[in-house]
Design a protein around this motif. Structure first.
Motif, short mmCIF file in Angstrom:
data_model
loop_
_atom_site.label_atom_id
_atom_site.label_comp_id
_atom_site.label_asym_id
_atom_site.label_seq_id
_atom_site.Cartn_x
_atom_site.Cartn_y
_atom_site.Cartn_z
N GLY A 154 29.25 -33.06 -1.39
CA GLY A 154 30.24 -32.80 0.17
C GLY A 154 29.57 -31.77 0.79
N ASP A 203 34.82 -36.23 2.27
CA ASP A 203 34.61 -34.69 2.96
C ASP A 203 33.89 -34.30 3.85
OD1 ASP A 203 34.95 -32.99 0.45
OD2 ASP A 203 33.32 -34.18 -0.56
N SER A 234 42.79 -34.72 0.89
CA SER A 234 41.36 -34.23 0.09
C SER A 234 41.73 -33.94 -1.49
CB SER A 234 40.72 -32.73 0.69
OG SER A 234 39.61 -32.62 -0.29
#
Length: 382
Positions: free
Chosen positions: A242, A297, A213
């Motif tokens: 997200g 996400d 991420s």
């Protein structure tokens, strides 16, 4: 608990969309600003290792508030910082002191009934992810209309408001003060990691998934500026994608409860891996970035909810320490992802960034095959 967790964890991510602004203001190279973002994550990792275990010793109601006071002071120092050196100290302290969410999460797991633990943790973790994604939007948008330092001043004010709310409404810790000493508790952390196969698997998977991420989020502002000539405001807006992970978190928690954390951890790697394939193949089109961010996400959230459910299903008397071990590994991976991605960007561009993500994914797959995850978390630990 979910809202407060999101508000505090936001402190860690303000720096990501405004890295270009900080570099320009202090006259720093992009790799140096990447290192500043890395030390925030690294500071958080060491705060998790050395401070979060205090949740197994002290009354968590008071400990959470004490850490919030320290966090507000660190944010004010970041606002005032007259040069890069002071800002580096301030942002490290922001990381170290913003650990209250990781005291709140095991507290929520401790209070939750066994059969609803995944759902409860999914709700609290949806607050955590909301804070992460809104922090990028908050920082990126404000950085485009005001001095970037003001972001830290506003954040300190918001945290102060929620400190008052926490003091008034957070449930008191029925355990009170525990008959444990700090250093003996800290010394148990390596043994907890070595003794519990499930904790090792969760820690390694979290290391890899959060590392992937941060590979994206630590370099996205640079990529947008180079590829699209876009600024921090767009980097912040992309963070809003997200929301898919936030909306999915309670459903993921239910899936962990009803099916298996092994399944949901596997899905986390699928989503994150496909995301970086898309970034590499069609990331030069904005639609490719958008689809990839949504998938990444989702993958991060599948990993976070699943692993937290696994960790909080272990011995409840050691819940803060187990969470400390897991989250230390989680943010150690995040800081390594930030540092390695900014280095790869400087030397090999976007292809190098995607290559770093592939290395994290391979390690996660090896851990998944070798250590595995439990088939169920439906147990009331001692």
């Amino acid at each position: 608990m979910a809202v407060v967790t999101g508000v505090i964890v936001a402190n860690l991510n303000f720096i990501q969309p405004i890295e270009n602004l900080i570099a320009t203001d202090f006259g720093l190279a992009k790799s140096v600003v990447g290192a500043l973002a890395m030390v925030t994550q690294l500071g958080y990792a060491f705060g998790l290792l050395l401070i979060v275990p205090l949740g197994d010793i002290f009354d968590r109601y008071h400990l959470i508030q004490f850490m919030m006071v320290l966090s507000i002071g660190s944010l004010l120092l970041a606002f005032w910082a007259p040069n890069a050196g002071v800002f580096a100290v301030a942002t490290t302290l922001v990381g170290i002191t913003s650990v209250a969410p990781q005291i709140i999460i095991p507290y929520a797991g401790y209070l939750a009934p066994s059969l609803q633990r995944g759902k409860v943790l999914g709700i609290v973790l949806s607050g955590l992810l909301t804070g992460i994604l809104l922090s990028r939007s908050f920082s990126g948008l404000l950085g485009s209309i005001m001095p970037w330092q003001d972001i830290y001043l506003i954040a300190a004010g918001i945290d102060l408001i929620f400190l008052i709310i926490v003091h008034a409404y957070l449930p008191h810790d029925a355990r009170g003060h525990q008959e444990l000493r700090y250093w003996p508790v800290i010394q148990t952390l390596p043994r907890l990691f070595a003794r519990q196969r499930a904790l090792r698997g969760a820690a390694i998977n979290g290391f890899c998934m959060f590392g992937m991420s941060n590979v994206l989020w630590s370099t996205l502002a640079f990529y947008l500026a180079t590829q699209y000539h876009l600024g921090s405001n767009v980097a912040g807006l992309l963070g809003l994608l997200g929301i898919a992970g936030v909306l999915a978190a309670p459903w993921i928690g239910n899936l962990v409860d009803q099916r298996s954390p092994r399944l949901t951890v596997g899905l986390s790697m699928v989503f994150s891996g496909v995301a970086f394939v898309i970034f590499w193949l069609i990331g030069f089109w904005l639609v490719g970035l958008i689809v990839g961010i949504v998938l990444l996400d989702l993958g991060t959230q599948f990993s976070q909810v699943s692993n937290q459910a696994i960790v909080q299903s272990l011995n409840r008397k050691e819940s803060s320490r187990n969470n400390s071990v897991f989250m230390f590994s989680y943010f150690l991976g995040g800081s390594l992802g930030t540092l390695s991605a900014t280095w790869a960007w400087s030397h090999a561009g976007w292809t190098g960034v995607c290559g770093v993500a592939l290395a994290f994914l391979i390690l996660a797959l090896v851990s998944h095959w070798v250590l595995g995850e439990p088939e169920s978390i439906h147990q009331d630990a001692a």
